[in-house]
Design a protein around this motif. Structure first.
Motif, mmCIF file in Angstrom:
data_model
loop_
_atom_site.group_PDB
_atom_site.id
_atom_site.type_symbol
_atom_site.label_atom_id
_atom_site.label_comp_id
_atom_site.label_asym_id
_atom_site.label_seq_id
_atom_site.Cartn_x
_atom_site.Cartn_y
_atom_site.Cartn_z
ATOM 1 N N PRO A 204 34.969 42.661 63.630
ATOM 2 C CA PRO A 204 35.646 43.162 62.417
ATOM 3 C C PRO A 204 37.080 43.609 62.645
ATOM 4 O O PRO A 204 37.931 43.428 61.772
ATOM 5 N N LEU A 205 37.380 44.194 63.805
ATOM 6 C CA LEU A 205 38.730 44.698 64.050
ATOM 7 C C LEU A 205 39.762 43.588 63.935
ATOM 8 O O LEU A 205 40.855 43.793 63.377
ATOM 9 N N ILE A 206 39.454 42.406 64.452
ATOM 10 C CA ILE A 206 40.370 41.265 64.364
ATOM 11 C C ILE A 206 40.654 40.938 62.904
ATOM 12 O O ILE A 206 41.812 40.729 62.500
ATOM 13 N N GLN A 207 39.604 40.915 62.093
ATOM 14 C CA GLN A 207 39.794 40.554 60.687
ATOM 15 C C GLN A 207 40.566 41.636 59.927
ATOM 16 O O GLN A 207 41.379 41.333 59.051
ATOM 17 N N TYR A 208 40.355 42.904 60.262
ATOM 18 C CA TYR A 208 41.106 43.975 59.602
ATOM 19 C C TYR A 208 42.591 43.907 59.966
ATOM 20 O O TYR A 208 43.456 44.180 59.122
ATOM 21 N N ILE A 209 42.887 43.559 61.205
ATOM 22 C CA ILE A 209 44.294 43.408 61.617
ATOM 23 C C ILE A 209 44.958 42.282 60.822
ATOM 24 O O ILE A 209 46.078 42.427 60.316
ATOM 25 N N VAL A 210 44.255 41.157 60.701
ATOM 26 C CA VAL A 210 44.795 40.024 59.948
ATOM 27 C C VAL A 210 44.975 40.397 58.478
ATOM 28 O O VAL A 210 45.976 40.034 57.850
ATOM 29 N N ILE A 211 44.019 41.137 57.912
ATOM 30 C CA ILE A 211 44.133 41.588 56.518
ATOM 31 C C ILE A 211 45.401 42.412 56.325
ATOM 32 O O ILE A 211 46.166 42.210 55.377
ATOM 33 N N LEU A 212 45.636 43.360 57.239
ATOM 34 C CA LEU A 212 46.814 44.218 57.141
ATOM 35 C C LEU A 212 48.105 43.407 57.140
ATOM 36 O O LEU A 212 48.980 43.612 56.281
ATOM 37 N N PHE A 213 48.214 42.460 58.065
ATOM 38 C CA PHE A 213 49.461 41.708 58.165
ATOM 39 C C PHE A 213 49.588 40.650 57.075
ATOM 40 O O PHE A 213 50.707 40.298 56.691
ATOM 41 N N MET A 214 48.472 40.136 56.553
ATOM 42 C CA MET A 214 48.552 39.267 55.376
ATOM 43 C C MET A 214 49.117 40.063 54.202
ATOM 44 O O MET A 214 49.963 39.567 53.450
ATOM 45 N N PHE A 215 48.641 41.299 54.049
ATOM 46 C CA PHE A 215 49.119 42.154 52.957
ATOM 47 C C PHE A 215 50.619 42.423 53.104
ATOM 48 O O PHE A 215 51.367 42.347 52.124
ATOM 49 N N LEU A 216 51.058 42.740 54.328
ATOM 50 C CA LEU A 216 52.481 42.994 54.572
ATOM 51 C C LEU A 216 53.321 41.750 54.301
ATOM 52 O O LEU A 216 54.408 41.830 53.717
ATOM 53 N N ALA A 217 52.824 40.584 54.733
ATOM 54 C CA ALA A 217 53.558 39.335 54.524
ATOM 55 C C ALA A 217 53.640 38.971 53.047
ATOM 56 O O ALA A 217 54.594 38.318 52.616
ATOM 57 N N GLY A 218 52.644 39.410 52.265
ATOM 58 C CA GLY A 218 52.640 39.124 50.838
ATOM 59 C C GLY A 218 53.412 40.130 50.012
ATOM 60 O O GLY A 218 53.538 39.977 48.800
ATOM 61 N N SER A 219 53.926 41.183 50.653
ATOM 62 C CA SER A 219 54.761 42.167 49.953
ATOM 63 C C SER A 219 56.237 41.849 50.195
ATOM 64 O O SER A 219 56.580 41.107 51.117
ATOM 65 N N ASN A 220 57.082 42.426 49.366
ATOM 66 C CA ASN A 220 58.521 42.170 49.464
ATOM 67 C C ASN A 220 59.054 42.692 50.806
ATOM 68 O O ASN A 220 58.871 43.858 51.141
ATOM 69 N N ALA B 116 54.835 34.690 50.600
ATOM 70 C CA ALA B 116 53.723 34.140 49.823
ATOM 71 C C ALA B 116 54.207 33.107 48.816
ATOM 72 O O ALA B 116 55.372 33.114 48.400
ATOM 73 N N GLY B 117 53.289 32.239 48.409
ATOM 74 C CA GLY B 117 53.589 31.257 47.374
ATOM 75 C C GLY B 117 53.098 31.756 46.020
ATOM 76 O O GLY B 117 52.999 32.954 45.781
ATOM 77 N N GLY B 118 52.763 30.821 45.129
ATOM 78 C CA GLY B 118 52.235 31.195 43.826
ATOM 79 C C GLY B 118 53.315 31.611 42.845
ATOM 80 O O GLY B 118 54.507 31.557 43.122
ATOM 81 N N ILE B 119 52.874 32.077 41.681
ATOM 82 C CA ILE B 119 53.805 32.444 40.609
ATOM 83 C C ILE B 119 54.529 33.749 40.919
ATOM 84 O O ILE B 119 55.672 33.942 40.533
ATOM 85 N N LYS B 120 53.887 34.655 41.607
ATOM 86 C CA LYS B 120 54.397 35.974 42.029
ATOM 87 C C LYS B 120 54.035 37.045 41.001
ATOM 88 O O LYS B 120 54.076 36.833 39.788
ATOM 89 N N VAL B 121 53.704 38.224 41.522
ATOM 90 C CA VAL B 121 53.278 39.355 40.699
ATOM 91 C C VAL B 121 54.384 39.759 39.723
ATOM 92 O O VAL B 121 54.119 40.041 38.550
ATOM 93 N N MET B 122 55.642 39.768 40.177
ATOM 94 C CA MET B 122 56.742 40.203 39.320
ATOM 95 C C MET B 122 56.846 39.344 38.063
ATOM 96 O O MET B 122 57.049 39.869 36.957
#
Length: 496
Positions: A237-253, A361-367
């Motif tokens: 689980p620790l590996i997946q939580y680390i990836v989750i954190l950095f995916m979230f950071l990469a998807g933020s401005n 990140a791709g997609g339409i974007k939250v903004m």
């Protein structure tokens, strides 16, 4: 006004030099691991750099000025030229002998889509796997943003390139000089990549797997070194939580990351897009976790519930897949299309959300979604008070009508292209679910889709025409539509 073709060719040559340099890194890794592909990757690097040097030498007397038209051409053709040259390691090594497949894999890499045609990833030479991940990392922050950090050395301004590569709202600059902005962004990007690599190594990944997944995470790409993607580490689980954190950071401005690193935390807390982005992740995770928990026929093998308990495992997989799809990273910890019909449709909807503006990140974007919703709500007030001036406000500031119209036009065009993309894939023989899933995933740079293109499958089953079409959709999505489509309009090429 006549196009400055010499500066266009000169910058494309510079991009080829950069591309070849990254290939050398893959060749070095190949030599270290003795995987048998060192000479082939080295040859690809030499050929790429040779063409780059020839282009730069031929245009050495260019006029050092990049206007808007040149900027759009450089960005679009820059991505195409990089993808063509990026095929060479695959072709020379025989890892992907087909030009169609090699181009698809490379375009998927640079556009950070993460869709693959490979059936056995783990059988590839390590140098090729690293090159595959590097295409993500190069494309993540933007080939052109990298280039404009170097262009001042050549006496060339890069503002038009930056505007073309990162169109739309939310392009806040960290510094009045655009090159300083590019350098700061790349420093943060590089720093996050190094930090994630170290944390993944500490959590139990091999160094090679750690650096590859860090490259793919920060670019929100999704290429993995394992056939099962992140499901390979479901019992860690620790590996997946680390990836989750950095995916979230990469998807933020990334501008917010800069504020955090410089102690301006209040700027983050006041940012409207970030609050909604975080809120969406939390709410959607609760919805998915509840859907998983109360669905009895979810395969136990997908979750390894005995590690920390069924509830934790359910929340973790729900959170992982929500963040992976919203940020368009596309990593997989389980086949979300096998959970429930509701969740399949739910994740399909998330493919249209996208991360924050100013992220990888791709997609339409939250903004864009926020501005469209706000404008839609204000239309009710305008109907009741037709003479009143009621502007759209974002972060307590008035949004100009120009930006609102741009966002609405983008959304309409995006949905139209999604429909056209689905029709073309249907025409090529895909069933309805696969066609709409493949179109949404390619245009949004997500990676995993639905039907025959589901998270535990790949895109190898697509006909050759389908792979070229999806490659085109990936490019459109990565460059946010207008940059590519404007080149297809006749007035763009008219002399003024």
């Amino acid at each position: 006004m006549k196009l400055n073709t010499r500066i266009i060719i000169h910058i494309l040559g510079l991009l080829l030099l950069c591309n070849g340099s990254f290939m050398l890194l893959a060749a070095i890794a190949s030599g270290i691991y003795k995987d048998g592909a060192t000479m082939e990757i080295m040859l690809a690097a030499i050929v790429t750099m040779l063409f780059g040097m020839m282009a730069m030498f031929y245009t050495r007397g260019h006029k050092k000025e990049v206007k808007k038209r040149e900027g759009y051409i450089v960005v679009t053709f820059g991505w195409i030229v990089m993808s063509i040259s990026g095929m060479l390691p695959y072709l020379f090594s025989g890892a992907i002998p087909s030009i169609t497949d090699a181009f698809f894999e490379t375009m998927s890499g640079y556009t950070t889509t993460g869709a693959s045609i490979l059936d056995n990833i783990e059988a590839l030479p390590k140098g090729i796997l690293l090159w595959r991940s590097l295409t993500h990392w190069i494309g993540g922050m933007g080939i052109i943003v990298l280039a404009i950090a170097i262009l001042p050395l050549l006496g060339i301004g890069g503002m038009q390139l930056f505007a073309a590569e990162a169109p739309g709202p939310g392009g806040d600059k960290l510094h009045p000089r655009i090159t300083d902005t590019a350098k700061r962004l790349w420093l943060i990007y590089f720093g996050y990549t190094v930090l994630e690599t170290l944390l993944l190594k500490f959590a139990g990944m091999s160094f090679f797997d750690a650096i590859n997944h860090a490259l793919a995470t920060m670019s929100t790409g999704g290429f993995s070194t394992k056939n099962a993607s992140l499901a390979f580490w479901n019992d860690q689980p620790l590996i997946q939580y680390i990836v989750i954190l950095f995916m979230f950071l990469a998807g933020s401005n990334f501008v917010l990351s800069y504020f955090a690193l410089t102690g301006k935390v209040q700027r983050i807390l006041r940012d409207e897009e970030f609050k909604y982005y975080l809120g969406f992740v939390v709410i959607f995770t609760i919805v998915v976790a509840l859907g998983i928990y109360f669905r009895a026929d979810v395969p136990v093998s997908d979750f390894h519930p005995m590690v920390l308990g069924e509830v934790e495992s359910t929340i973790r997989h729900g959170l992982f897949q929500v963040v992976a799809v919203i940020t368009t990273t596309g990593f997989v910890s389980a086949d979300f299309t096998s959970w429930t019909p509701f969740l399949t449709v739910f994740f399909f909807g998330l493919m249209f959300l996208g991360g924050s503006a100013g992220s990888t990140a791709g997609g339409i974007k939250v903004m864009r979604h926020l501005l469209i919703i706000k404008n839609g709500i204000l239309e009710f007030k305008r109907t009741l008070h037709p003479n009143a001036i009621i502007p759209v406000r974002y972060n307590q500031k008035t949004v100009t009508e120009h930006i609102v119209y741009n966002v609405i036009a983008f959304f309409v065009l995006y949905m139209l292209l999604f429909i056209i993309g689905s029709l073309v894939l249907g025409l090529l023989g895909l069933d309805f679910v696969s066609a709409v899933g493949g179109s949404a995933s390619s245009l949004g740079n997500v990676g995993p889709a639905l039907g025959s293109l589901n998270p535990v499958s790949n895109y190898n089953s697509l006909p050759a025409a389908g792979k070229w079409w999806c490659s085109f959709l990936m490019l459109l999505g990565r460059l946010e539509l207008f940059t590519v489509l404007i080149l297809l309009t006749p007035y763009f090429w008219k002399k003024t």
